[in-house]
Scaffold this motif. Sequence first.
Motif, short mmCIF file in Angstrom:
data_model
loop_
_atom_site.label_atom_id
_atom_site.label_comp_id
_atom_site.label_asym_id
_atom_site.label_seq_id
_atom_site.Cartn_x
_atom_site.Cartn_y
_atom_site.Cartn_z
N ARG A 50 24.95 -11.24 19.60
CA ARG A 50 23.68 -11.98 19.58
C ARG A 50 22.46 -11.08 19.76
N GLY A 51 22.47 -9.95 19.04
CA GLY A 51 21.30 -9.08 19.05
C GLY A 51 21.28 -8.02 20.13
N ASP A 52 22.27 -8.00 21.00
CA ASP A 52 22.34 -6.98 22.05
C ASP A 52 22.91 -5.71 21.42
N GLN A 53 22.04 -4.90 20.80
CA GLN A 53 22.49 -3.75 20.04
C GLN A 53 23.11 -2.67 20.92
N GLY A 54 22.66 -2.55 22.15
CA GLY A 54 23.27 -1.58 23.05
C GLY A 54 24.73 -1.92 23.31
N ARG A 55 24.99 -3.18 23.55
CA ARG A 55 26.37 -3.63 23.77
C ARG A 55 27.19 -3.46 22.49
N ALA A 56 26.58 -3.79 21.35
CA ALA A 56 27.27 -3.63 20.06
C ALA A 56 27.63 -2.17 19.81
N ASP A 57 26.71 -1.27 20.12
CA ASP A 57 26.98 0.16 19.94
C ASP A 57 28.12 0.62 20.85
N ASP A 58 28.14 0.13 22.09
CA ASP A 58 29.23 0.47 23.00
C ASP A 58 30.57 -0.01 22.46
N LEU A 59 30.60 -1.23 21.94
CA LEU A 59 31.83 -1.78 21.38
C LEU A 59 32.27 -0.99 20.14
N ALA A 60 31.31 -0.62 19.31
CA ALA A 60 31.64 0.16 18.12
C ALA A 60 32.22 1.52 18.53
N GLN A 61 31.61 2.15 19.52
CA GLN A 61 32.12 3.44 19.99
C GLN A 61 33.53 3.28 20.54
N GLU A 62 33.76 2.22 21.29
CA GLU A 62 35.11 1.96 21.82
C GLU A 62 36.11 1.74 20.69
N ALA A 63 35.70 1.03 19.65
CA ALA A 63 36.59 0.79 18.50
C ALA A 63 36.94 2.11 17.80
N PHE A 64 35.96 2.98 17.64
CA PHE A 64 36.24 4.27 17.00
C PHE A 64 37.13 5.15 17.88
N LEU A 65 36.93 5.10 19.19
CA LEU A 65 37.82 5.85 20.09
C LEU A 65 39.26 5.33 19.98
N ARG A 66 39.40 4.00 19.95
CA ARG A 66 40.73 3.42 19.81
C ARG A 66 41.33 3.80 18.45
#
Length: 186
Positions: A50-66
């Motif tokens: 819902r527009g929280d780009q900081g949280r989205a970036d954290d999740l994307a980084q976690e997905a790439f690490l996984r």
Amino acid sequence: MTSGVPAAPSAAADEARLLARAAAGDRSAFAALVQAHQGYLRKLLGRVCRGDQGRADDLAQEAFLRAWRALPQFRGEARFRTWLTRLAYSALSAERPALPLAEDAPPDAGAHGDFAPGADWRIDLDRALVCLSEAQRHALLLCYGADLSHAEAAQVLGWPLGTVKTQVLRAKARLRAQLQAWEPTP
């Protein structure tokens, strides 16, 4: 008649080569995969969050690490994008309690700060998406925002195919009602 110039390799073949190299530990190949998919994943997760780009970036980084850790086990049964999205949703599920409820979201959640033509449409669409149930929003964003098939979205979400189709239909009906003012008058 051909000109003697070899045809350019397809994007799928290029990605398959990058995947094979990355699975073997080639960091530059994995960096190329990240470069190719990070925009898509960050945009999708930005809407999911819902527009929280900081949280989205954290999740994307976690997905790439996984993805980096699990890449040797990637069997290619699904597209890399589908698998990566599934990893992102796994990261999202791990932090599920942090998701705000729709009524807790600020009224301008996901609003765009620009005044480009069509910005008002995007703002209203983002506000209408907040009104959807979580299941409807996820199904709709995966099928339309992420351009996944219903079957791929079902795989990402871990739902039966029929459930995804039902949630998409319900979401579209709800959006149609929410955005009725945008319909052209006869």
